[in-house]
Scaffold this active site. Structure first.
Site, PDB file in Angstrom:
ATOM      1  N   LYS A   1       0.856  -1.197   0.000  1.00 26.63           N
ATOM      2  CA  LYS A   1       0.000   0.000   0.000  1.00 26.63           C
ATOM      3  C   LYS A   1       0.881   1.234   0.000  1.00 26.63           C
ATOM      4  CE  LYS A   1      -1.691   3.185   2.561  1.00 26.63           C
ATOM      5  NZ  LYS A   1      -1.890   4.248   1.600  1.00 26.63           N
TER       6      LYS A   1
ATOM      7  N   GLU B   1       9.355   1.411  10.918  1.00 31.46           N
ATOM      8  CA  GLU B   1      10.394   2.411  10.629  1.00 31.46           C
ATOM      9  C   GLU B   1       9.718   3.767  10.765  1.00 31.46           C
ATOM     10  OE1 GLU B   1      13.565   1.896   9.955  1.00 31.46           O
ATOM     11  OE2 GLU B   1      13.423  -0.285   9.958  1.00 31.46           O
TER      12      GLU B   1
ATOM     13  N   CYS C   1      13.446  10.900   6.992  1.00 30.35           N
ATOM     14  CA  CYS C   1      13.270  10.452   8.379  1.00 30.35           C
ATOM     15  C   CYS C   1      14.518  10.704   9.217  1.00 30.35           C
ATOM     16  CB  CYS C   1      12.892   8.981   8.406  1.00 30.35           C
ATOM     17  SG  CYS C   1      14.040   7.947   7.505  1.00 30.35           S
TER      18      CYS C   1
ATOM     19  N   GLU D   1       8.784  16.003  15.433  1.00 30.08           N
ATOM     20  CA  GLU D   1       9.277  15.870  14.062  1.00 30.08           C
ATOM     21  C   GLU D   1       8.541  16.866  13.164  1.00 30.08           C
ATOM     22  OE1 GLU D   1       8.265  12.347  11.771  1.00 30.08           O
ATOM     23  OE2 GLU D   1      10.356  12.207  11.146  1.00 30.08           O
TER      24      GLU D   1
HETATM   25  P1  NAD Z   1       2.098   8.478   7.736  1.00 29.37           P
HETATM   26  O1  NAD Z   1       2.322   7.714   8.977  1.00 29.37           O
HETATM   27  O2  NAD Z   1       1.055   9.529   7.720  1.00 29.37           O
HETATM   28  O3  NAD Z   1       1.713   7.495   6.531  1.00 29.37           O
HETATM   29  C1  NAD Z   1       2.549   6.438   6.157  1.00 29.37           C
HETATM   30  C2  NAD Z   1       1.698   5.387   5.461  1.00 29.37           C
HETATM   31  O4  NAD Z   1       0.779   4.866   6.406  1.00 29.37           O
HETATM   32  C3  NAD Z   1       0.871   5.928   4.301  1.00 29.37           C
HETATM   33  O5  NAD Z   1       0.831   4.962   3.273  1.00 29.37           O
HETATM   34  C4  NAD Z   1      -0.499   6.111   4.923  1.00 29.37           C
HETATM   35  O6  NAD Z   1      -1.535   6.048   3.987  1.00 29.37           O
HETATM   36  C5  NAD Z   1      -0.535   4.932   5.875  1.00 29.37           C
HETATM   37  N1  NAD Z   1      -1.481   5.080   6.984  1.00 29.37           N
HETATM   38  C6  NAD Z   1      -2.000   6.203   7.511  1.00 29.37           C
HETATM   39  N2  NAD Z   1      -2.868   5.901   8.506  1.00 29.37           N
HETATM   40  C7  NAD Z   1      -2.879   4.556   8.619  1.00 29.37           C
HETATM   41  C8  NAD Z   1      -3.547   3.644   9.479  1.00 29.37           C
HETATM   42  N3  NAD Z   1      -4.397   4.042  10.418  1.00 29.37           N
HETATM   43  N4  NAD Z   1      -3.286   2.320   9.335  1.00 29.37           N
HETATM   44  C9  NAD Z   1      -2.419   1.887   8.404  1.00 29.37           C
HETATM   45  N5  NAD Z   1      -1.768   2.706   7.543  1.00 29.37           N
HETATM   46  C10 NAD Z   1      -1.987   4.026   7.662  1.00 29.37           C
HETATM   47  O7  NAD Z   1       3.520   9.024   7.310  1.00 29.37           O
HETATM   48  P2  NAD Z   1       3.853  10.036   6.125  1.00 29.37           P
HETATM   49  O8  NAD Z   1       3.383  11.370   6.555  1.00 29.37           O
HETATM   50  O9  NAD Z   1       3.378   9.444   4.836  1.00 29.37           O
HETATM   51  O10 NAD Z   1       5.451   9.975   6.098  1.00 29.37           O
HETATM   52  C11 NAD Z   1       6.244  10.741   6.907  1.00 29.37           C
HETATM   53  C12 NAD Z   1       6.663   9.958   8.130  1.00 29.37           C
HETATM   54  O11 NAD Z   1       7.360   8.767   7.741  1.00 29.37           O
HETATM   55  C13 NAD Z   1       7.635  10.727   8.988  1.00 29.37           C
HETATM   56  O12 NAD Z   1       7.291  10.556  10.332  1.00 29.37           O
HETATM   57  C14 NAD Z   1       8.974  10.050   8.699  1.00 29.37           C
HETATM   58  O13 NAD Z   1       9.934  10.178   9.701  1.00 29.37           O
HETATM   59  C15 NAD Z   1       8.551   8.640   8.508  1.00 29.37           C
HETATM   60  N6  NAD Z   1       9.596   7.904   7.780  1.00 29.37           N
HETATM   61  C16 NAD Z   1      10.369   6.989   8.464  1.00 29.37           C
HETATM   62  C17 NAD Z   1      11.399   6.333   7.805  1.00 29.37           C
HETATM   63  C18 NAD Z   1      12.282   5.344   8.522  1.00 29.37           C
HETATM   64  O14 NAD Z   1      12.971   4.586   7.855  1.00 29.37           O
HETATM   65  N7  NAD Z   1      12.294   5.312   9.838  1.00 29.37           N
HETATM   66  C19 NAD Z   1      11.629   6.594   6.460  1.00 29.37           C
HETATM   67  C20 NAD Z   1      10.837   7.529   5.808  1.00 29.37           C
HETATM   68  C21 NAD Z   1       9.809   8.173   6.479  1.00 29.37           C
END
Ligand code: NAD
Length: 504
Positions: free
Chosen positions: A202, A277, A311, A408
């Site tokens: 997804k 992650e 991230c 963040e």
């Molecule tokens: P997000 O958590 O809003 O969304 C990530 C994914 O989760 C998306 O595909 C979203 O549609 C899905 N999602 C949202 N709500 C959900 C739910 N209730 N159940 C299941 N899936 C759900 O994150 P974002 O805003 O897309 O990305 C930014 C974040 O990602 C930042 O916090 C960043 O630090 C983190 N990130 C972490 C890493 C790492 O390797 N640690 C790498 C890249 C980004």
């Protein structure tokens, strides 16, 4: 902030072709299908706001169908029981096909996410290809152990032969964020497929296009039907349904810490295996003896690369007092010199944030820092035709209890403060809920390795920040997550260890 974009168009014929049919479909059992309920989501160019494509808005029914397809493939063994050398060839071919289509994939990523083309073309898309090649090599190296046990109660004259098997965990749901879409997808698909799992992917609703194009390349590479299914849609619907699904054995999630918690809750029904992650708030510690020729561009790049939507971005800067004036002058000049624009414009060094909501959120963080007493060294503006550009921003005189320092931001905002002693710097750096990455800038080997050992973070860089390789594990301490991606550790996310104990 006033910003007018130069007119841009994709240079690559294949990009134009991919985007010429606006209606995209999702991947079910190697067929391209609409969402069963017919819903769609518009996806826009974040720089200009123009419509790029329309993707299916999946629902529970689509998740059920995709999971069923993945489960059937897993149970029938068309992928998991393929000879490891044959699986390796297919993964390698996916890497090669990414390379063969690199210009198109880079343009799609830039148009969909906003990042400068150079970031996509020279860092992220090649990085995705490398992930597939690295794990292609691993398919034939998943060895198990023969264990000399000391069981003393077997029948007389018999012997015990004990060994382990590494078996694929089953159906994996991979959920990815919007900041670096293709490479973060590859970091999940490559190790999961390497061990024989079937996957339902997804992608983030804002940036699904390269995942869909990757689906086409996987079919071209020979991946059997059902080994990869892609369901596009909203996280609260598709992601949630995957996290709750009883036939999903494992969730591999990259995203925010808040969503990570929701996933944990949703995954508890069948006690899924979960890898998280999550977010970060990575400190950068610059000591008085640092080499400023390295530190100035290194620290600034760590904060502003990909518009800070990384991230492991360096977001908290701790500078020893003796070097602070020079360092601040250098990074302010670097930030002011960055050219903002459309990612496809060759002059652009920093693109927009992924959508107006994210840009507004970042802008609010800057305002909260200023209200809490931080000083604006440079930047602070929000603008652009679609209100998605935020200037590279440096705040000084911050302290660790400001919201902008604790939370963040996920945008081009660097919060900084000075320190006197290295003990003070270490305490400041570790005073956070996060623990994804950190960097220390010094010419003293002793200081460097003391910090490397004492900082609570999954990755510590010395005299650099943001260095990645498919062989180097990456992941978080504390609330930055569970588990590691890349390297051998990533494979362990997708296997169960079975112990076999035989009386011979
Ligand atoms: P997000 O958590 O809003 O969304 C990530 C994914 O989760 C998306 O595909 C979203 O549609 C899905 N999602 C949202 N709500 C959900 C739910 N209730 N159940 C299941 N899936 C759900 O994150 P974002 O805003 O897309 O990305 C930014 C974040 O990602 C930042 O916090 C960043 O630090 C983190 N990130 C972490 C890493 C790492 O390797 N640690 C790498 C890249 C980004």
């Amino acid at each position: 902030m006033q910003l007018t974009l130069n007119p841009v168009k994709p240079n690559v014929e294949a990009t134009r072709k991919f985007l010429s049919s606006k209606d995209k479909k999702m991947l079910l059992n190697n067929e391209w299908v609409d969402a069963q309920k017919g819903g769609v989501i518009e996806t826009h160019d974040p720089a200009s706001g123009s419509l790029l494509a329309i993707i299916p808005q999946g629902t529970q029914a689509d998740v059920d169908a995709a999971v069923a397809s993945a489960k059937t493939t897993f149970e029938q063994g068309t992928w998991r029981n393929m000879l490891p050398a044959e699986r390796a060839k297919i993964l390698w071919r996916i890497g090669e096909l990414i390379d063969a289509n690199i210009d198109e994939l880079a343009e799609l990523e830039t148009l969909d996410q906003g990042k400068p083309l150079g970031v996509a073309r020279w860092a992220e898309i090649p990085g995705a290809a490398e992930q597939f090649r690295y794990f292609a090599g691993m398919c034939s190296k998943l060895e198990s152990k023969v264990i000399p046990s000391s069981i003393g109660y077997q029948p007389p004259g018999k012997r015990v032969h004990s060994y382990t098997l590494s078996e694929p965990v089953g159906v994996v749901a991979a959920i990815t964020p919007w900041n670096s879409p293709l490479i973060l997808t590859a970091m999940k698909l490559a190790p999961a497929l390497c061990v024989g799992c079937s996957v339902v992917l997804k992608p983030a609703e804002d940036t699904s296009l390269t995942a869909l194009r990757l689906g086409e390349l996987c079919i071209e590479a020979g991946l059997p039907a059902g080994a990869l299914n892609i369901v596009t849609g909203y996280g609260q619907v598709v992601g949630q349904a995957l996290a709750e699904h009883n036939d999903v054995a494992k969730i591999s999630f990259t995203g925010s810490t808040q969503t990570g918690r929701k996933i944990l809750d949703a995954a508890k029904g069948n006690l899924k295996r979960v890898t998280l992650e999550l977010g970060g708030k990575s400190p950068m510690i610059v000591l008085d003896d640092a080499d400023l020729e390295l530190a100035i561009p290194g620290v600034a790049n760590a904060a502003f690369f990909n518009g800070g939507q990384v991230c492991v971005a360096g977001t908290r800067l701790y500078v020893q007092e003796g070097i602070a004036d020079k360092l601040y002058a250098g990074i302010a000049e670097y930030a002011k010199g960055l050219t903002l624009g459309h990612g496809l414009d060759p002059a652009t060094q920093m693109g927009p944030l992924v959508n107006p909501l994210q840009a507004a959120k970042v802008y609010d963080y800057i305002q909260s820092g200023l209200a809490d007493g931080a000083k604006l060294l440079t930047g602070g503006g929000l603008g652009g035709p679609h209100s998605t550009f935020v200037e590279p921003t440096i705040l000084t005189q911050c302290h660790n209890n400001m919201k902008v320092v604790r939370e963040e931001v996920f945008g081009p905002v660097l919060s900084s403060m000075t320190f006197k002693t290295s003990d003070e710097a270490l305490a400041l750096a570790n005073d956070t809920d996060y623990g994804l990455a950190a960097s220390v800038w010094t010419q003293s080997l002793s200081h460097a390795h003391r910090f490397a050992s004492d900082i609570e973070a999954g990755t510590v860089w010395i005299n650099s920040h943001l260095m990645f390789d498919p062989s180097l594990p990456i992941g978080g301490y504390k609330q930055s997550g569970w588990g590691r991606e890349s390297g051998m550790d990533a494979v362990l996310n997708y296997v169960e260890t079975k112990t076999v104990c035989a009386v011979l």
